[in-house]
Design an enzyme around this catalytic site. Structure first.
Site, short mmCIF file in Angstrom:
data_model
loop_
_atom_site.label_atom_id
_atom_site.label_comp_id
_atom_site.label_asym_id
_atom_site.label_seq_id
_atom_site.Cartn_x
_atom_site.Cartn_y
_atom_site.Cartn_z
N LYS A 1 60.03 -7.03 -99.73
CA LYS A 1 59.77 -7.44 -101.11
C LYS A 1 60.86 -8.41 -101.59
O LYS A 1 60.58 -9.42 -102.22
CB LYS A 1 59.74 -6.22 -102.05
CG LYS A 1 58.51 -5.37 -101.95
CD LYS A 1 57.28 -5.97 -102.58
CE LYS A 1 56.37 -6.62 -101.61
NZ LYS A 1 55.92 -6.02 -100.43
N GLU B 1 60.10 -2.04 -96.28
CA GLU B 1 59.28 -2.60 -97.36
C GLU B 1 60.15 -3.15 -98.48
O GLU B 1 59.86 -4.22 -99.05
CB GLU B 1 58.32 -1.53 -97.89
CG GLU B 1 57.46 -1.96 -99.06
CD GLU B 1 56.52 -3.12 -98.76
OE1 GLU B 1 55.99 -3.70 -99.73
OE2 GLU B 1 56.34 -3.46 -97.58
N ARG C 1 40.82 -9.40 -112.86
CA ARG C 1 41.00 -8.02 -112.42
C ARG C 1 40.31 -7.74 -111.09
O ARG C 1 40.56 -6.72 -110.47
CB ARG C 1 40.46 -7.07 -113.50
CG ARG C 1 41.20 -7.15 -114.82
CD ARG C 1 40.50 -6.34 -115.90
NE ARG C 1 40.54 -4.93 -115.62
CZ ARG C 1 41.56 -4.12 -115.92
NH1 ARG C 1 42.64 -4.61 -116.48
NH2 ARG C 1 41.49 -2.84 -115.66
N GLU D 1 60.62 -11.84 -99.79
CA GLU D 1 59.41 -12.57 -100.16
C GLU D 1 59.57 -13.37 -101.44
O GLU D 1 59.08 -14.49 -101.54
CB GLU D 1 58.23 -11.60 -100.34
CG GLU D 1 57.57 -11.13 -99.06
CD GLU D 1 56.42 -10.20 -99.33
OE1 GLU D 1 55.36 -10.38 -98.71
OE2 GLU D 1 56.54 -9.28 -100.16
N ASN E 1 33.90 2.53 -116.43
CA ASN E 1 35.09 2.36 -115.59
C ASN E 1 35.66 3.74 -115.29
O ASN E 1 35.62 4.63 -116.14
CB ASN E 1 36.16 1.54 -116.30
CG ASN E 1 35.84 0.07 -116.32
OD1 ASN E 1 34.87 -0.38 -115.74
ND2 ASN E 1 36.66 -0.70 -117.02
N GLY E 2 36.25 3.88 -114.11
CA GLY E 2 36.85 5.16 -113.75
C GLY E 2 36.04 5.84 -112.65
O GLY E 2 35.21 5.22 -111.98
N TRP F 1 34.22 -3.25 -109.29
CA TRP F 1 34.97 -3.23 -108.03
C TRP F 1 34.59 -1.93 -107.36
O TRP F 1 34.90 -0.85 -107.85
CB TRP F 1 36.47 -3.30 -108.33
CG TRP F 1 37.35 -3.38 -107.10
CD1 TRP F 1 37.68 -2.37 -106.27
CD2 TRP F 1 38.02 -4.55 -106.60
NE1 TRP F 1 38.52 -2.82 -105.28
CE2 TRP F 1 38.74 -4.15 -105.46
CE3 TRP F 1 38.07 -5.88 -107.00
CZ2 TRP F 1 39.52 -5.05 -104.72
CZ3 TRP F 1 38.85 -6.76 -106.27
CH2 TRP F 1 39.56 -6.34 -105.15
N LYS G 1 48.02 -14.70 -100.30
CA LYS G 1 47.69 -13.30 -100.55
C LYS G 1 46.94 -12.67 -99.39
O LYS G 1 47.17 -11.54 -99.03
CB LYS G 1 46.86 -13.19 -101.84
CG LYS G 1 46.63 -11.75 -102.29
CD LYS G 1 47.94 -11.08 -102.67
CE LYS G 1 47.75 -9.62 -102.99
NZ LYS G 1 49.04 -8.92 -103.12
N HIS H 1 75.04 0.81 -84.32
CA HIS H 1 74.66 0.27 -83.02
C HIS H 1 74.52 -1.26 -83.08
O HIS H 1 73.61 -1.83 -82.48
CB HIS H 1 73.35 0.91 -82.54
CG HIS H 1 73.49 2.37 -82.24
ND1 HIS H 1 74.05 2.84 -81.07
CD2 HIS H 1 73.17 3.47 -82.97
CE1 HIS H 1 74.06 4.17 -81.10
NE2 HIS H 1 73.52 4.56 -82.24
N CYS I 1 37.58 -2.35 -112.56
CA CYS I 1 36.36 -2.84 -113.19
C CYS I 1 36.65 -3.29 -114.62
O CYS I 1 37.68 -2.95 -115.21
CB CYS I 1 35.31 -1.75 -113.21
SG CYS I 1 34.98 -1.04 -111.59
#
Length: 590
Positions: free
Chosen positions: A470, A466, A27, A473, A99-100, A75, A585, A489, A2
Site C-alpha cells: 500500500k 500488504e 458505486r 503504491e 439495497n442490502g 451489484w 485497477k 538473516h 447498489c
C-alpha cells in the site's frame, strides 16, 4: 454497492430516476431498472449492463400520466446479473427496490412457496414484494409494517403498489437511505449525489425508521411512533458528495470497510456457524490439499488464508503467485481444491491458472467481487466478496473482504464457530478519528530515509507485505514486508536511523519473539513505529490498538492503521492517492 432512487410529485419522474442512477454509477453495478406508476399501472423497465441500455429501452415506452417511480442499480450478491434478477422486483400489483441482504430470505421463500406463491428470480429481494402482497389484504401500510417486521438483515427499501398509487413506502436498517423535499415533490436516494440540484436539505434516515410519502408529505415512524424529519443541508458539489466528504475515494473506502464487512458476513456468519448459499459442503468431499492462486493484494489475502485454513481446518494450503504458477508445470492432483482470488474477476494471470486447473480436472472455487466476470464464469463455484466497486486503485476494502471470506471459509471447512470473534473484528475496522489525526501527525516524520520495512509474524507477515505494498503504491517510497524473524538473516544490514520499520506486534501470537526482533532493530538505531496493544517504550513511535483475545481482531485493526499511514504519507508527498502512477485497477494483460 447498489444504488436506490425514488420520487413522487414531479413531472416526468423517469427523468429524475435516470439522472439519479447516473450519479450512482461510481458505486458500481451490473444491471439497472426503474418502475413507474402510470395511470394506476406499474411499468417496469430493466436492462443488464450500462445505463445507456436502460435508457434505450425507456425511450420505447410511452407514458400518459406518470406520478411516481423508483429505480435501482444492482451489484449482484444473490443470482447472476440478468434482467430477471435486476431490480425492481414485482408481484401481482407491487414493485420493490432494495439495497442490502435479507438474511432469512430462504426461510421466507419456503414459507411463501408452501402457500403456492411462485418466484421467478434467484434474489433475496423478491421475497420482500411477495411477502408484502401476501399480507396485503387490507391497509397496504399495515402490510408493509408486517413485512419489515418479518425480514432480518440489512436493507434500504422503496416499495410502490397499485393498491396505494399515490404513495411510496420506505424502510431503512443498516443500509443508507435519504429522503429530501422541495416545493415540487419528494425524492429518495441512497447517497447525496442524486439529490443535489433537486433539494437543498434532506433527512438522513436512521436505522429502524420507516414510513411513506405522498406528493407533499413525509410520514416517518420509529417503533410505531410518528417522528418529525430532521432536515440537514445537502452538499453542493456532486463530486464531493460522491466522496462522502472525504478527500479521496481511497480514504472513503478505508472508512467504508466497517459497513462493507458487515455486508460480507450477512447471512453467512451465524450463531450456528458459517453458511454459504453459494457452495454446499459436499463440494469439498475428497479434498486433501488446497492451492490458492492470486496476484498482488489478493495474493497477500491468500497467504492469510493459508494460516487460517491450516490452523482451523487442518488442510494443507499452498499459495501461488499466478504469474509464476501458470508457467511452472505444477503438480495438480485430483484431491486438490484450486481457489482463485480476484477483485475484478478479470486478472489475466489468475484467470489462466484457473483454466489450467480446470483442464487438469480439479475442483475450482473463485473468491471474487464481480459476478459474471470471466473468473466467475469459468470457476465451478464462486463466493462473492460483496465489497462494491473500488474507485481507489490501491485496494483496501476488497482486501478486507477477501481476508474475511477466507476466515469464514476456514471456519466452514474446519467445522468451528468464531461467530463473536468475526463480529468483533468488524468492530475493530471502525475508524477512530482521533487515531486518524495521530497518524496524520506521525506521517510527517516518515517522508525521507532510504525505505521502509514492515515486519510481523504468522498472519501479521502477510499483513506486513500488504502494508508495504500500500505504501509503495501510492507514496512511491520503497517498502518491503518481512517475517520479523528473518530480519537477522540479511535485511538487518540496512538498519540505521534512515531505515523506517513498522512493527506489527500481536499480543496473541509470538509476542515475546516479535518483541525481541524489534529490540534487535532498535539496538541498531533503526527508526521504529510499533503497532500493538502492549506499549513498547523503546521504540520511536507507538500506535495503540485495543486489547483483544483473538489475533484476527488485532489483524483488522492493524490493517486499517497501515492503510491510513500509507494514505497520509502519500498525501504529504503531494501524490494522486486515487490514481497512482503506472498502475491500473484491473490487470487484464500479462
Amino acid at each position: 454497492m447498489c444504488g436506490i432512487v425514488g420520487c413522487i410529485g414531479i413531472e416526468k419522474p423517469q427523468k429524475y430516476l435516470i439522472e439519479g442512477l447516473k450519479e450512482l454509477e461510481y458505486r458500481g453495478y451490473d444491471s439497472a431498472g426503474i418502475a413507474i406508476i402510470d395511470n394506476k399501472e406499474i411499468k417496469v423497465i430493466k436492462a443488464v449492463g450500462k445505463l445507456k441500455n436502460l435508457e434505450r429501452k425507456l425511450d420505447q415506452v410511452k407514458f400518459e400520466n406518470p406520478k411516481l417511480g423508483i429505480g435501482h442499480t444492482r451489484w449482484a450478491t444473490h443470482g447472476k446479473p440478468t434482467e430477471i434478477n435486476a431490480h425492481p422486483h414485482t408481484g401481482q400489483f407491487s414493485a420493490v427496490v432494495h439495497n442490502g441482504i435479507i438474511e432469512n430470505y430462504q426461510e421466507i421463500k419456503k414459507f411463501l412457496e408452501e402457500k403456492n406463491i411462485n418466484f421467478v428470480s434467484q434474489t433475496d429481494t423478491e421475497v420482500i414484494v411477495k411477502l408484502f402482497e401476501y399480507f396485503c389484504n387490507g391497509d397496504p401500510f399495515e402490510a408493509f409494517k408486517k413485512t419489515i417486521e418479518k425480514i432480518d438483515g440489512a436493507y434500504a427499501i422503496l416499495l410502490i403498489t397499485k393498491k396505494e398509487p399515490d404513495k411510496i413506502f420506505f424502510a431503512k436498517k443498516g443500509s443508507p437511505l435519504i429522503v429530501a423535499k422541495n416545493s415540487k415533490g419528494i425524492y429518495f436516494a441512497s447517497s447525496d449525489a442524486p439529490l443535489i440540484g433537486y433539494a437543498k436539505q434532506a433527512h438522513y434516515l436512521e436505522d429502524g425508521e420507516y414510513g411513506y410519502v405522498t406528493e407533499n408529505e413525509i410520514h416517518i415512524f420509529q417503533k410505531n411512533l410518528m417522528i418529525s424529519p430532521e432536515f440537514k443541508d445537502l452538499p453542493t458539489d456532486k463530486e464531493s458528495a460522491k466522496k462522502g466528504g472525504f478527500r479521496f475515494y481511497m480514504e472513503k473506502e478505508i472508512y467504508e470497510q466497517f459497513d462493507i464487512l458487515k455486508e460480507t458476513i450477512l447471512g453467512r456468519n451465524t450463531e450456528d456457524g458459517i453458511k454459504f448459499d453459494e457452495v454446499d459442503k459436499s463440494f469439498f468431499n475428497g479434498i486433501n490439499n488446497i492451492i490458492i492462486s492470486a496476484c498482488g493484494t489478493s495474493y497477500h489475502a491468500g497467504l492469510v488464508g493459508k494460516y487460517l485454513i491450516e490452523r482451523n481446518a487442518k488442510i494443507r494450503v499452498d499459495v501461488e503467485v499466478a504469474s509464476e504458477l501458470r508457467y511452472r508445470n505444477p503438480l495438480l492432483t485430483k484431491d486438490t481444491l484450486f481457489i482463485v482470488i480476484s477483485q475484478s474477476g478479470e486478472t489475466a494471470d489468475t484467470l489462466e491458472t484457473l483454466k489450467m486447473a480446470k483442464e487438469a480436472g480439479l475442483k475450482t472455487l473463485a473468491l471474487c467481487n464481480v459476478d459474471n466476470s470471466s473468473i466467475v464464469r469459468v470457476a465451478d463455484k464462486t463466493i462473492l466478496l460483496r465489497a462494491g466497486i473500488e474507485k481507489g486503485v490501491a485496494s483496501t476494502k476488497a482486501f478486507a473482504t477477501q481476508v474475511m471470506t477466507l476466515w469464514m471459509l476456514s471456519n466452514y471447512l474446519g467445522d468451528i464457530n468464531e461467530y463473536e470473534a468475526i463480529n468483533s473484528a468488524i468492530e475493530a475496522t471502525k475508524v477512530d478519528t482521533a487515531l486518524h489525526e495521530k497518524i496524520k501527525r506521525l506521517s510527517k516524520r516518515y517522508l525521507h530515509g532510504h525505505g521502509f520495512f514492515f515486519i510481523g509474524r504468522d498472519i501479521f507477515f502477510p499483513l506486513a507485505l500488504e502494508g508495504a505494498l500500500k505504501l509503495k503504491e501510492i507514496s512511491y517510497i520503497h517498502a518491503e514486508g518481512y517475517p520479523a524473524g528473518e530480519m537477522k538473516h540479511g535485511p538487518i544490514a540496512l538498519a540505521d536511523p534512515e531505515l523506517f520499520v513498522v512493527a506489527l506486534l500481536s499480543k496473541n501470537i509470538l509476542y515475546e519473539k516479535t518483541k525481541s526482533n524489534i529490540e534487535e532493530l532498535v539496538a541498531r538505531d533503526a527508526t521504529v513505529l510499533t503497532i500493538s496493544s502492549e506499549f513498547i517504550e523503546m521504540t520511536d513511535d507507538f500506535v495503540k490498538i485495543k486489547n483483544s483475545n483473538h489475533p484476527m481482531i488485532e489483524f483488522f485493526e492493524m490493517m486499517v492503521i497501515t492503510q491510513l499511514l500509507a494514505l497520509e504519507v502519500a498525501v504529504r508527498m503531494g501524490n494522486d492517492v486515487d490514481m497512482p502512477r503506472n498502475l491500473a485497477k484491473s490487470v487484464t494483460v500479462e
